[in-house]
Design a protein around this motif. Structure first.
Motif, PDB file in Angstrom:
ATOM      1  N   GLY A 127       0.815  -1.216   0.000  1.00 43.56           N
ATOM      2  CA  GLY A 127       0.000   0.000   0.000  1.00 43.56           C
ATOM      3  C   GLY A 127       0.840   1.253   0.000  1.00 43.56           C
ATOM      4  N   LEU A 128       1.969   1.204   0.681  1.00 41.86           N
ATOM      5  CA  LEU A 128       2.855   2.369   0.724  1.00 41.86           C
ATOM      6  C   LEU A 128       3.416   2.683  -0.655  1.00 41.86           C
ATOM      7  CD1 LEU A 128       4.333   4.492   2.423  1.00 41.86           C
ATOM      8  CD2 LEU A 128       6.134   2.786   2.819  1.00 41.86           C
ATOM      9  N   LEU A 129       3.882   1.660  -1.367  1.00 39.15           N
ATOM     10  CA  LEU A 129       4.420   1.876  -2.714  1.00 39.15           C
ATOM     11  C   LEU A 129       3.359   2.409  -3.658  1.00 39.15           C
ATOM     12  CD1 LEU A 129       6.620  -1.330  -3.100  1.00 39.15           C
ATOM     13  CD2 LEU A 129       7.415   1.011  -2.769  1.00 39.15           C
ATOM     14  N   GLN A 130       2.164   1.860  -3.566  1.00 38.17           N
ATOM     15  CA  GLN A 130       1.069   2.325  -4.425  1.00 38.17           C
ATOM     16  C   GLN A 130       0.729   3.778  -4.132  1.00 38.17           C
ATOM     17  OE1 GLN A 130      -2.842   0.720  -3.397  1.00 38.17           O
ATOM     18  NE2 GLN A 130      -3.407   2.850  -3.703  1.00 38.17           N
ATOM     19  N   SER A 131       0.675   4.144  -2.844  1.00 37.07           N
ATOM     20  CA  SER A 131       0.319   5.511  -2.463  1.00 37.07           C
ATOM     21  C   SER A 131       1.375   6.507  -2.924  1.00 37.07           C
ATOM     22  CB  SER A 131       0.136   5.596  -0.947  1.00 37.07           C
ATOM     23  OG  SER A 131      -0.892   4.728  -0.520  1.00 37.07           O
ATOM     24  N   ILE A 132       2.656   6.131  -2.809  1.00 38.10           N
ATOM     25  CA  ILE A 132       3.734   7.015  -3.259  1.00 38.10           C
ATOM     26  C   ILE A 132       3.618   7.274  -4.761  1.00 38.10           C
ATOM     27  CG2 ILE A 132       6.226   7.162  -3.608  1.00 38.10           C
ATOM     28  CD1 ILE A 132       6.569   5.663  -0.965  1.00 38.10           C
ATOM     29  N   LEU A 133       3.385   6.215  -5.531  1.00 39.28           N
ATOM     30  CA  LEU A 133       3.267   6.361  -6.982  1.00 39.28           C
ATOM     31  C   LEU A 133       2.099   7.267  -7.345  1.00 39.28           C
ATOM     32  CD1 LEU A 133       4.161   5.486  -9.848  1.00 39.28           C
ATOM     33  CD2 LEU A 133       2.526   3.598  -9.647  1.00 39.28           C
ATOM     34  N   ILE A 134       0.954   7.043  -6.718  1.00 42.30           N
ATOM     35  CA  ILE A 134      -0.235   7.845  -7.030  1.00 42.30           C
ATOM     36  C   ILE A 134      -0.014   9.307  -6.657  1.00 42.30           C
ATOM     37  CG2 ILE A 134      -2.633   8.255  -6.346  1.00 42.30           C
ATOM     38  CD1 ILE A 134      -2.986   5.238  -6.175  1.00 42.30           C
ATOM     39  N   ALA A 135       0.504   9.547  -5.464  1.00 33.85           N
ATOM     40  CA  ALA A 135       0.690  10.922  -5.006  1.00 33.85           C
ATOM     41  C   ALA A 135       1.649  11.689  -5.910  1.00 33.85           C
ATOM     42  CB  ALA A 135       1.202  10.913  -3.566  1.00 33.85           C
ATOM     43  N   VAL A 136       2.785  11.060  -6.245  1.00 39.16           N
ATOM     44  CA  VAL A 136       3.791  11.749  -7.058  1.00 39.16           C
ATOM     45  C   VAL A 136       3.312  11.922  -8.499  1.00 39.16           C
ATOM     46  CG1 VAL A 136       6.124  11.591  -7.985  1.00 39.16           C
ATOM     47  CG2 VAL A 136       5.686  10.991  -5.598  1.00 39.16           C
ATOM     48  N   ALA A 137       2.811  10.836  -9.123  1.00 38.70           N
ATOM     49  CA  ALA A 137       2.427  10.880 -10.541  1.00 38.70           C
ATOM     50  C   ALA A 137       1.230  11.801 -10.762  1.00 38.70           C
ATOM     51  CB  ALA A 137       2.117   9.475 -11.039  1.00 38.70           C
ATOM     52  N   PHE A 138       0.164  11.622  -9.974  1.00 35.73           N
ATOM     53  CA  PHE A 138      -1.035  12.441 -10.157  1.00 35.73           C
ATOM     54  C   PHE A 138      -0.782  13.899  -9.775  1.00 35.73           C
ATOM     55  CE2 PHE A 138      -4.602   9.006  -9.968  1.00 35.73           C
ATOM     56  CZ  PHE A 138      -4.101   8.487 -11.146  1.00 35.73           C
ATOM     57  N   GLY A 139      -0.003  14.120  -8.716  1.00 37.99           N
ATOM     58  CA  GLY A 139       0.301  15.492  -8.322  1.00 37.99           C
ATOM     59  C   GLY A 139       1.098  16.222  -9.394  1.00 37.99           C
ATOM     60  N   THR A 140       2.115  15.549  -9.937  1.00 34.79           N
ATOM     61  CA  THR A 140       2.926  16.162 -11.002  1.00 34.79           C
ATOM     62  C   THR A 140       2.095  16.423 -12.253  1.00 34.79           C
ATOM     63  OG1 THR A 140       4.866  14.972 -10.171  1.00 34.79           O
ATOM     64  CG2 THR A 140       5.000  15.885 -12.397  1.00 34.79           C
ATOM     65  N   CYS A 141       1.233  15.466 -12.604  1.00 33.06           N
ATOM     66  CA  CYS A 141       0.391  15.629 -13.793  1.00 33.06           C
ATOM     67  C   CYS A 141      -0.579  16.792 -13.618  1.00 33.06           C
ATOM     68  CB  CYS A 141      -0.360  14.330 -14.059  1.00 33.06           C
ATOM     69  SG  CYS A 141      -1.379  14.376 -15.552  1.00 33.06           S
ATOM     70  N   ALA A 142      -1.198  16.907 -12.430  1.00 35.46           N
ATOM     71  CA  ALA A 142      -2.130  18.015 -12.177  1.00 35.46           C
ATOM     72  C   ALA A 142      -1.428  19.358 -12.306  1.00 35.46           C
ATOM     73  CB  ALA A 142      -2.742  17.859 -10.792  1.00 35.46           C
ATOM     74  N   LEU A 143      -0.217  19.450 -11.771  1.00 36.67           N
ATOM     75  CA  LEU A 143       0.544  20.691 -11.872  1.00 36.67           C
ATOM     76  C   LEU A 143       0.894  21.006 -13.320  1.00 36.67           C
ATOM     77  CD1 LEU A 143       1.978  23.006 -10.418  1.00 36.67           C
ATOM     78  CD2 LEU A 143       3.986  21.530 -10.193  1.00 36.67           C
ATOM     79  N   GLN A 144       1.273  19.985 -14.093  1.00 34.41           N
ATOM     80  CA  GLN A 144       1.612  20.180 -15.503  1.00 34.41           C
ATOM     81  C   GLN A 144       0.409  20.681 -16.296  1.00 34.41           C
ATOM     82  OE1 GLN A 144       4.559  20.002 -16.939  1.00 34.41           O
ATOM     83  NE2 GLN A 144       3.770  20.459 -18.991  1.00 34.41           N
ATOM     84  N   ILE A 145      -0.770  20.129 -16.028  1.00 36.09           N
ATOM     85  CA  ILE A 145      -1.976  20.560 -16.739  1.00 36.09           C
ATOM     86  C   ILE A 145      -2.313  22.005 -16.401  1.00 36.09           C
ATOM     87  CG2 ILE A 145      -4.468  20.197 -16.919  1.00 36.09           C
ATOM     88  CD1 ILE A 145      -3.959  17.230 -16.590  1.00 36.09           C
ATOM     89  N   LEU A 146      -2.160  22.376 -15.125  1.00 38.36           N
ATOM     90  CA  LEU A 146      -2.437  23.756 -14.724  1.00 38.36           C
ATOM     91  C   LEU A 146      -1.468  24.728 -15.394  1.00 38.36           C
ATOM     92  CD1 LEU A 146      -3.198  23.320 -10.914  1.00 38.36           C
ATOM     93  CD2 LEU A 146      -4.821  23.817 -12.754  1.00 38.36           C
TER      94      LEU A 146
END
Length: 385
Positions: free
Chosen positions: A127-146
Protein backbone atom coordinates in the motif's frame (compact mmCIF):
# COMPACT_ATOMS: atom_id res chain seq x y z
CA UNK A 1 -14.90 -5.74 11.65
CA UNK A 2 -11.94 -3.99 10.09
CA UNK A 3 -11.35 -6.87 7.66
CA UNK A 4 -15.01 -6.91 6.67
CA UNK A 5 -14.85 -3.17 5.96
CA UNK A 6 -11.76 -3.70 3.76
CA UNK A 7 -13.59 -6.35 1.77
CA UNK A 8 -16.82 -4.42 1.23
CA UNK A 9 -15.13 -1.13 0.37
CA UNK A 10 -12.86 -2.88 -2.14
CA UNK A 11 -15.80 -4.70 -3.75
CA UNK A 12 -17.81 -1.45 -3.95
CA UNK A 13 -14.90 0.33 -5.61
CA UNK A 14 -14.49 -2.56 -8.06
CA UNK A 15 -18.16 -2.27 -9.09
CA UNK A 16 -17.69 1.49 -9.53
CA UNK A 17 -14.65 0.95 -11.75
CA UNK A 18 -16.51 -1.68 -13.74
CA UNK A 19 -19.15 0.93 -14.61
CA UNK A 20 -16.52 3.52 -15.56
CA UNK A 21 -14.54 1.04 -17.70
CA UNK A 22 -17.70 -0.16 -19.49
CA UNK A 23 -18.67 3.43 -20.28
CA UNK A 24 -15.24 4.33 -21.71
CA UNK A 25 -15.06 1.05 -23.62
CA UNK A 26 -18.40 1.74 -25.36
CA UNK A 27 -17.39 5.36 -25.98
CA UNK A 28 -14.04 4.35 -27.50
CA UNK A 29 -15.84 2.03 -29.91
CA UNK A 30 -18.23 4.84 -30.94
CA UNK A 31 -15.85 7.80 -31.38
CA UNK A 32 -12.60 7.80 -33.41
CA UNK A 33 -10.32 9.16 -30.68
CA UNK A 34 -7.27 7.15 -29.64
CA UNK A 35 -7.25 8.94 -26.27
CA UNK A 36 -10.52 7.24 -25.35
CA UNK A 37 -8.81 3.90 -25.78
CA UNK A 38 -6.15 4.98 -23.26
CA UNK A 39 -8.85 5.83 -20.72
CA UNK A 40 -10.62 2.51 -21.30
CA UNK A 41 -7.38 0.56 -20.79
CA UNK A 42 -6.57 2.61 -17.68
CA UNK A 43 -9.87 1.79 -15.98
CA UNK A 44 -9.56 -1.86 -17.00
CA UNK A 45 -6.15 -2.01 -15.29
CA UNK A 46 -7.60 -0.42 -12.17
CA UNK A 47 -10.44 -2.94 -12.20
CA UNK A 48 -7.94 -5.81 -12.47
CA UNK A 49 -6.01 -4.38 -9.51
CA UNK A 50 -9.16 -4.18 -7.40
CA UNK A 51 -10.18 -7.72 -8.37
CA UNK A 52 -6.72 -8.93 -7.27
CA UNK A 53 -7.21 -7.19 -3.92
CA UNK A 54 -10.72 -8.58 -3.53
CA UNK A 55 -9.45 -12.10 -4.23
CA UNK A 56 -6.71 -11.61 -1.68
CA UNK A 57 -9.14 -10.57 1.03
CA UNK A 58 -11.70 -13.28 0.25
CA UNK A 59 -9.68 -16.28 -0.97
CA UNK A 60 -5.91 -16.01 -1.15
CA UNK A 61 -5.47 -14.87 2.40
CA UNK A 62 -7.03 -18.11 3.64
CA UNK A 63 -5.14 -20.50 1.39
CA UNK A 64 -1.61 -21.44 0.58
CA UNK A 65 -1.79 -19.97 -2.92
CA UNK A 66 1.23 -17.84 -3.78
CA UNK A 67 0.63 -14.41 -2.25
CA UNK A 68 3.59 -13.07 -4.21
CA UNK A 69 1.68 -13.48 -7.49
CA UNK A 70 -1.36 -11.61 -6.19
CA UNK A 71 0.84 -8.76 -4.95
CA UNK A 72 2.63 -8.58 -8.33
CA UNK A 73 -0.63 -8.56 -10.32
CA UNK A 74 -2.09 -5.86 -8.10
CA UNK A 75 0.92 -3.58 -8.22
CA UNK A 76 1.43 -4.07 -11.97
CA UNK A 77 -2.20 -3.29 -12.79
CA UNK A 78 -2.30 -0.33 -10.42
CA UNK A 79 0.93 1.09 -11.84
CA UNK A 80 -0.41 0.71 -15.37
CA UNK A 81 -3.62 2.47 -14.30
CA UNK A 82 -1.78 5.42 -12.79
CA UNK A 83 0.60 5.89 -15.72
CA UNK A 84 -2.14 5.45 -18.35
CA UNK A 85 -4.32 8.05 -16.59
CA UNK A 86 -1.36 10.44 -16.50
CA UNK A 87 -0.62 9.78 -20.18
CA UNK A 88 -4.26 10.18 -21.23
CA UNK A 89 -4.58 13.40 -19.21
CA UNK A 90 -1.44 14.92 -20.72
CA UNK A 91 -2.70 13.94 -24.19
CA UNK A 92 -5.95 15.82 -23.54
CA UNK A 93 -4.06 18.90 -22.33
CA UNK A 94 -1.53 18.76 -25.18
CA UNK A 95 -2.62 17.00 -28.42
CA UNK A 96 1.03 16.86 -29.56
CA UNK A 97 2.02 14.72 -26.57
CA UNK A 98 3.15 11.25 -27.69
CA UNK A 99 2.19 8.48 -25.20
CA UNK A 100 5.29 6.42 -24.21
CA UNK A 101 3.34 3.16 -24.05
CA UNK A 102 6.36 0.86 -24.20
CA UNK A 103 8.08 2.77 -21.41
CA UNK A 104 4.92 2.55 -19.30
CA UNK A 105 4.82 -1.23 -19.71
CA UNK A 106 8.50 -1.70 -18.85
CA UNK A 107 8.28 0.54 -15.79
CA UNK A 108 5.11 -1.19 -14.57
CA UNK A 109 6.70 -4.64 -14.80
CA UNK A 110 9.85 -3.53 -12.96
CA UNK A 111 7.91 -1.62 -10.28
CA UNK A 112 5.54 -4.54 -9.73
CA UNK A 113 8.34 -7.08 -9.42
CA UNK A 114 10.28 -4.96 -6.94
CA UNK A 115 7.18 -4.05 -4.97
CA UNK A 116 5.95 -7.64 -4.73
CA UNK A 117 9.28 -8.80 -3.32
CA UNK A 118 9.39 -6.01 -0.75
CA UNK A 119 5.75 -6.62 0.19
CA UNK A 120 6.52 -10.15 1.35
CA UNK A 121 7.92 -8.57 4.49
CA UNK A 122 4.66 -6.70 5.11
CA UNK A 123 1.41 -6.21 3.21
CA UNK A 124 1.52 -2.54 4.20
CA UNK A 125 4.62 -1.96 2.06
CA UNK A 126 2.43 -2.75 -0.96
CA UNK A 127 0.00 0.00 0.00
CA UNK A 128 2.85 2.37 0.72
CA UNK A 129 4.42 1.88 -2.71
CA UNK A 130 1.07 2.33 -4.43
CA UNK A 131 0.32 5.51 -2.46
CA UNK A 132 3.73 7.01 -3.26
CA UNK A 133 3.27 6.36 -6.98
CA UNK A 134 -0.24 7.84 -7.03
CA UNK A 135 0.69 10.92 -5.01
CA UNK A 136 3.79 11.75 -7.06
CA UNK A 137 2.43 10.88 -10.54
CA UNK A 138 -1.03 12.44 -10.16
CA UNK A 139 0.30 15.49 -8.32
CA UNK A 140 2.93 16.16 -11.00
CA UNK A 141 0.39 15.63 -13.79
CA UNK A 142 -2.13 18.01 -12.18
CA UNK A 143 0.54 20.69 -11.87
CA UNK A 144 1.61 20.18 -15.50
CA UNK A 145 -1.98 20.56 -16.74
CA UNK A 146 -2.44 23.76 -14.72
CA UNK A 147 0.79 25.18 -16.17
CA UNK A 148 -0.30 24.48 -19.76
CA UNK A 149 -3.67 26.21 -19.11
CA UNK A 150 -5.38 23.76 -21.44
CA UNK A 151 -9.06 24.62 -22.09
CA UNK A 152 -11.63 22.59 -20.16
CA UNK A 153 -8.91 20.64 -18.31
CA UNK A 154 -9.25 22.50 -15.00
CA UNK A 155 -11.60 19.91 -13.50
CA UNK A 156 -9.28 17.14 -14.65
CA UNK A 157 -6.37 18.80 -12.85
CA UNK A 158 -8.61 19.19 -9.78
CA UNK A 159 -9.55 15.50 -9.80
CA UNK A 160 -5.92 14.42 -10.17
CA UNK A 161 -4.90 16.86 -7.42
CA UNK A 162 -7.58 15.48 -5.08
CA UNK A 163 -6.38 11.94 -5.68
CA UNK A 164 -2.78 13.05 -5.14
CA UNK A 165 -3.70 14.60 -1.78
CA UNK A 166 -5.50 11.41 -0.83
CA UNK A 167 -2.37 9.52 -1.85
CA UNK A 168 -0.23 11.60 0.50
CA UNK A 169 -2.72 10.90 3.30
CA UNK A 170 -2.52 7.19 2.47
CA UNK A 171 1.27 7.35 2.70
CA UNK A 172 0.95 8.55 6.29
CA UNK A 173 -1.69 5.91 6.99
CA UNK A 174 0.39 3.08 5.57
CA UNK A 175 3.43 4.23 7.53
CA UNK A 176 1.29 4.20 10.69
CA UNK A 177 -0.02 0.72 9.88
CA UNK A 178 3.53 -0.50 9.31
CA UNK A 179 4.60 0.90 12.70
CA UNK A 180 1.57 -0.74 14.29
CA UNK A 181 2.43 -4.08 12.63
CA UNK A 182 6.01 -3.81 13.94
CA UNK A 183 4.69 -3.07 17.43
CA UNK A 184 6.21 0.40 17.63
CA UNK A 185 2.82 2.19 17.62
CA UNK A 186 -0.76 1.52 18.58
CA UNK A 187 -2.98 3.74 16.44
CA UNK A 188 -6.64 3.21 15.41
CA UNK A 189 -5.73 3.81 11.78
CA UNK A 190 -6.87 0.51 10.21
CA UNK A 191 -10.56 1.38 10.06
CA UNK A 192 -9.84 4.79 8.54
CA UNK A 193 -7.61 3.24 5.87
CA UNK A 194 -10.25 0.65 5.09
CA UNK A 195 -12.83 3.37 4.55
CA UNK A 196 -10.46 5.45 2.41
CA UNK A 197 -11.39 3.49 -0.72
CA UNK A 198 -14.75 5.27 -0.66
CA UNK A 199 -12.91 8.58 -1.07
CA UNK A 200 -10.75 6.90 -3.71
CA UNK A 201 -13.87 5.94 -5.68
CA UNK A 202 -15.21 9.50 -5.40
CA UNK A 203 -12.01 11.03 -6.80
CA UNK A 204 -12.00 8.45 -9.60
CA UNK A 205 -15.48 9.58 -10.65
CA UNK A 206 -14.29 13.20 -10.60
CA UNK A 207 -11.36 12.26 -12.87
CA UNK A 208 -13.61 10.25 -15.22
CA UNK A 209 -16.23 13.00 -15.54
CA UNK A 210 -13.58 15.71 -15.86
CA UNK A 211 -11.97 13.82 -18.75
CA UNK A 212 -15.35 13.85 -20.52
CA UNK A 213 -15.53 17.65 -20.11
CA UNK A 214 -12.13 17.92 -21.76
CA UNK A 215 -13.31 15.62 -24.56
CA UNK A 216 -16.32 17.89 -25.11
CA UNK A 217 -14.00 20.75 -26.07
CA UNK A 218 -12.06 18.48 -28.46
CA UNK A 219 -15.25 17.17 -30.05
CA UNK A 220 -16.68 20.68 -30.47
CA UNK A 221 -13.43 21.87 -32.02
CA UNK A 222 -13.35 18.91 -34.41
CA UNK A 223 -17.01 19.43 -35.31
CA UNK A 224 -16.30 23.09 -36.05
CA UNK A 225 -13.33 22.14 -38.23
CA UNK A 226 -15.41 19.49 -40.00
CA UNK A 227 -18.17 22.04 -40.61
CA UNK A 228 -15.69 24.47 -42.17
CA UNK A 229 -14.24 21.70 -44.34
CA UNK A 230 -17.74 20.62 -45.38
CA UNK A 231 -18.67 24.16 -46.39
CA UNK A 232 -15.44 24.49 -48.33
CA UNK A 233 -16.13 21.17 -50.08
CA UNK A 234 -19.64 22.35 -50.92
CA UNK A 235 -18.21 25.59 -52.31
CA UNK A 236 -15.71 23.69 -54.45
CA UNK A 237 -18.45 21.35 -55.64
CA UNK A 238 -20.64 24.34 -56.49
CA UNK A 239 -17.75 25.86 -58.43
CA UNK A 240 -17.33 22.63 -60.37
CA UNK A 241 -21.03 22.55 -61.18
CA UNK A 242 -20.93 26.17 -62.40
CA UNK A 243 -17.54 26.00 -64.10
CA UNK A 244 -16.82 25.33 -67.75
CA UNK A 245 -14.24 22.55 -67.71
CA UNK A 246 -12.52 23.61 -70.94
CA UNK A 247 -12.01 27.33 -70.39
CA UNK A 248 -12.21 27.60 -66.59
CA UNK A 249 -14.83 30.39 -66.68
CA UNK A 250 -18.42 30.08 -65.47
CA UNK A 251 -20.87 28.02 -67.50
CA UNK A 252 -24.45 28.89 -68.38
CA UNK A 253 -25.83 27.42 -65.10
CA UNK A 254 -24.16 30.21 -63.15
CA UNK A 255 -25.60 33.04 -65.29
CA UNK A 256 -29.00 33.49 -63.53
CA UNK A 257 -27.35 34.05 -60.13
CA UNK A 258 -24.78 36.41 -61.68
CA UNK A 259 -27.48 38.47 -63.39
CA UNK A 260 -29.54 38.56 -60.19
CA UNK A 261 -26.57 39.92 -58.24
CA UNK A 262 -25.83 42.48 -60.96
CA UNK A 263 -29.39 43.81 -60.80
CA UNK A 264 -28.77 45.39 -57.39
CA UNK A 265 -26.15 47.91 -58.53
CA UNK A 266 -26.41 47.81 -62.32
CA UNK A 267 -23.88 46.45 -64.81
CA UNK A 268 -22.77 46.32 -68.38
CA UNK A 269 -23.60 43.09 -70.20
CA UNK A 270 -21.44 42.12 -73.17
CA UNK A 271 -22.33 39.28 -75.53
CA UNK A 272 -19.35 37.88 -77.48
CA UNK A 273 -19.35 35.46 -80.41
CA UNK A 274 -16.21 34.17 -82.15
CA UNK A 275 -16.39 34.82 -85.89
CA UNK A 276 -16.01 31.95 -88.37
CA UNK A 277 -15.51 29.46 -85.53
CA UNK A 278 -17.09 26.60 -87.53
CA UNK A 279 -14.56 27.24 -90.29
CA UNK A 280 -11.71 26.88 -87.75
CA UNK A 281 -13.08 23.52 -86.59
CA UNK A 282 -13.64 22.26 -90.12
CA UNK A 283 -10.24 23.34 -91.42
CA UNK A 284 -7.93 22.72 -88.43
CA UNK A 285 -9.79 20.21 -86.31
CA UNK A 286 -11.69 20.39 -83.05
CA UNK A 287 -8.53 20.35 -80.92
CA UNK A 288 -7.47 23.64 -82.54
CA UNK A 289 -11.01 24.94 -82.04
CA UNK A 290 -10.74 24.08 -78.34
CA UNK A 291 -7.43 25.96 -78.19
CA UNK A 292 -9.16 28.99 -79.72
CA UNK A 293 -11.88 28.87 -77.06
CA UNK A 294 -9.25 28.73 -74.31
CA UNK A 295 -7.29 31.61 -75.87
CA UNK A 296 -10.43 33.69 -76.14
CA UNK A 297 -11.42 33.00 -72.51
CA UNK A 298 -7.89 33.92 -71.39
CA UNK A 299 -8.15 37.20 -73.35
CA UNK A 300 -11.40 38.01 -71.56
CA UNK A 301 -9.86 37.24 -68.17
CA UNK A 302 -6.85 39.44 -68.94
CA UNK A 303 -8.91 42.36 -70.22
CA UNK A 304 -11.66 42.57 -67.60
CA UNK A 305 -11.35 43.18 -63.89
CA UNK A 306 -11.43 40.41 -61.29
CA UNK A 307 -14.90 41.48 -60.15
CA UNK A 308 -16.33 41.09 -63.66
CA UNK A 309 -18.00 37.72 -64.30
CA UNK A 310 -17.16 35.77 -67.47
CA UNK A 311 -19.57 33.07 -68.66
CA UNK A 312 -19.29 30.63 -71.54
CA UNK A 313 -22.86 30.91 -72.75
CA UNK A 314 -22.84 28.21 -75.44
CA UNK A 315 -20.31 26.87 -77.96
CA UNK A 316 -18.30 29.90 -79.06
CA UNK A 317 -20.52 32.46 -77.30
CA UNK A 318 -19.39 34.23 -74.11
CA UNK A 319 -21.15 36.69 -71.82
CA UNK A 320 -19.35 39.17 -69.58
CA UNK A 321 -21.25 40.89 -66.77
CA UNK A 322 -19.06 43.91 -65.99
CA UNK A 323 -19.37 46.02 -62.86
CA UNK A 324 -19.10 49.25 -64.80
CA UNK A 325 -22.06 50.36 -66.92
CA UNK A 326 -20.06 53.10 -68.68
CA UNK A 327 -20.04 52.66 -72.46
CA UNK A 328 -16.59 54.25 -72.74
CA UNK A 329 -15.06 51.83 -70.27
CA UNK A 330 -16.78 48.82 -71.86
CA UNK A 331 -15.50 49.75 -75.33
CA UNK A 332 -12.00 50.15 -73.89
CA UNK A 333 -12.26 46.62 -72.46
CA UNK A 334 -13.38 45.28 -75.83
CA UNK A 335 -10.38 46.90 -77.51
CA UNK A 336 -8.12 45.35 -74.88
CA UNK A 337 -9.51 41.93 -75.80
CA UNK A 338 -8.69 42.53 -79.48
CA UNK A 339 -5.14 43.61 -78.68
CA UNK A 340 -4.59 40.61 -76.42
CA UNK A 341 -5.76 38.20 -79.14
CA UNK A 342 -3.44 39.79 -81.69
CA UNK A 343 -0.49 39.26 -79.37
CA UNK A 344 -1.34 35.58 -78.83
CA UNK A 345 -1.91 34.62 -82.48
CA UNK A 346 1.61 33.27 -83.14
CA UNK A 347 1.34 30.13 -85.33
CA UNK A 348 -2.36 29.86 -84.43
CA UNK A 349 -5.51 30.81 -86.28
CA UNK A 350 -6.47 34.47 -85.91
CA UNK A 351 -9.49 35.03 -83.67
CA UNK A 352 -12.01 37.71 -84.59
CA UNK A 353 -15.24 38.27 -82.72
CA UNK A 354 -18.49 40.12 -82.75
CA UNK A 355 -19.83 41.77 -79.61
CA UNK A 356 -22.96 43.50 -78.41
CA UNK A 357 -23.56 45.62 -75.31
CA UNK A 358 -26.64 45.85 -73.11
CA UNK A 359 -26.74 48.25 -70.17
CA UNK A 360 -28.47 47.08 -66.99
CA UNK A 361 -29.69 49.85 -64.70
CA UNK A 362 -29.92 49.23 -60.92
CA UNK A 363 -33.13 47.29 -60.29
CA UNK A 364 -33.63 46.84 -64.04
CA UNK A 365 -34.58 43.80 -66.11
CA UNK A 366 -31.46 41.66 -66.47
CA UNK A 367 -33.01 39.32 -69.05
CA UNK A 368 -34.00 42.28 -71.21
CA UNK A 369 -30.47 43.67 -71.02
CA UNK A 370 -29.06 40.25 -71.99
CA UNK A 371 -31.40 40.04 -75.00
CA UNK A 372 -30.39 43.55 -76.06
CA UNK A 373 -26.71 42.57 -75.91
CA UNK A 374 -27.48 39.42 -77.92
CA UNK A 375 -29.31 41.42 -80.60
CA UNK A 376 -26.49 43.95 -80.73
CA UNK A 377 -23.99 41.12 -81.18
CA UNK A 378 -25.93 39.71 -84.15
CA UNK A 379 -26.13 43.20 -85.63
CA UNK A 380 -22.34 43.45 -85.34
CA UNK A 381 -21.95 40.01 -86.91
CA UNK A 382 -24.08 41.04 -89.93
CA UNK A 383 -21.04 42.75 -91.40
CA UNK A 384 -19.90 39.25 -92.52
CA UNK A 385 -23.16 38.64 -94.39
Amino acid sequence: MELMLWRWSTLAQAVSDLLIWTFFLVLSRSLPYANLGLWARAWLCNLIALVAVALYWTVLQKTALPTLASFAVYLFAKTMFVLLVVTASLSLANPRFVPPLRGILVFSVAYAALGALLSLRSFHILGLLQSILIAVAFGTCALQILLTQAPRCGWLAAGLGMRALLGFAEISGNLALWQQWQGTADLPIGTLMAAASSLDAATEWVIALASLLAFQDIIQRDLGRANVELREAQRRLQDLVHQDQLTGVFNRRALPAILDAATRHGAGILFFDIDQFKHVNDRHGHHVGDDCLVRFADALKASFRSGDQIVRFAGDEFVVVAQSASSEILHARIEAVRQHLKGSAVEQPTIDFSVGIGLLAPGGDAEAALRKADQAMYADKSRFA
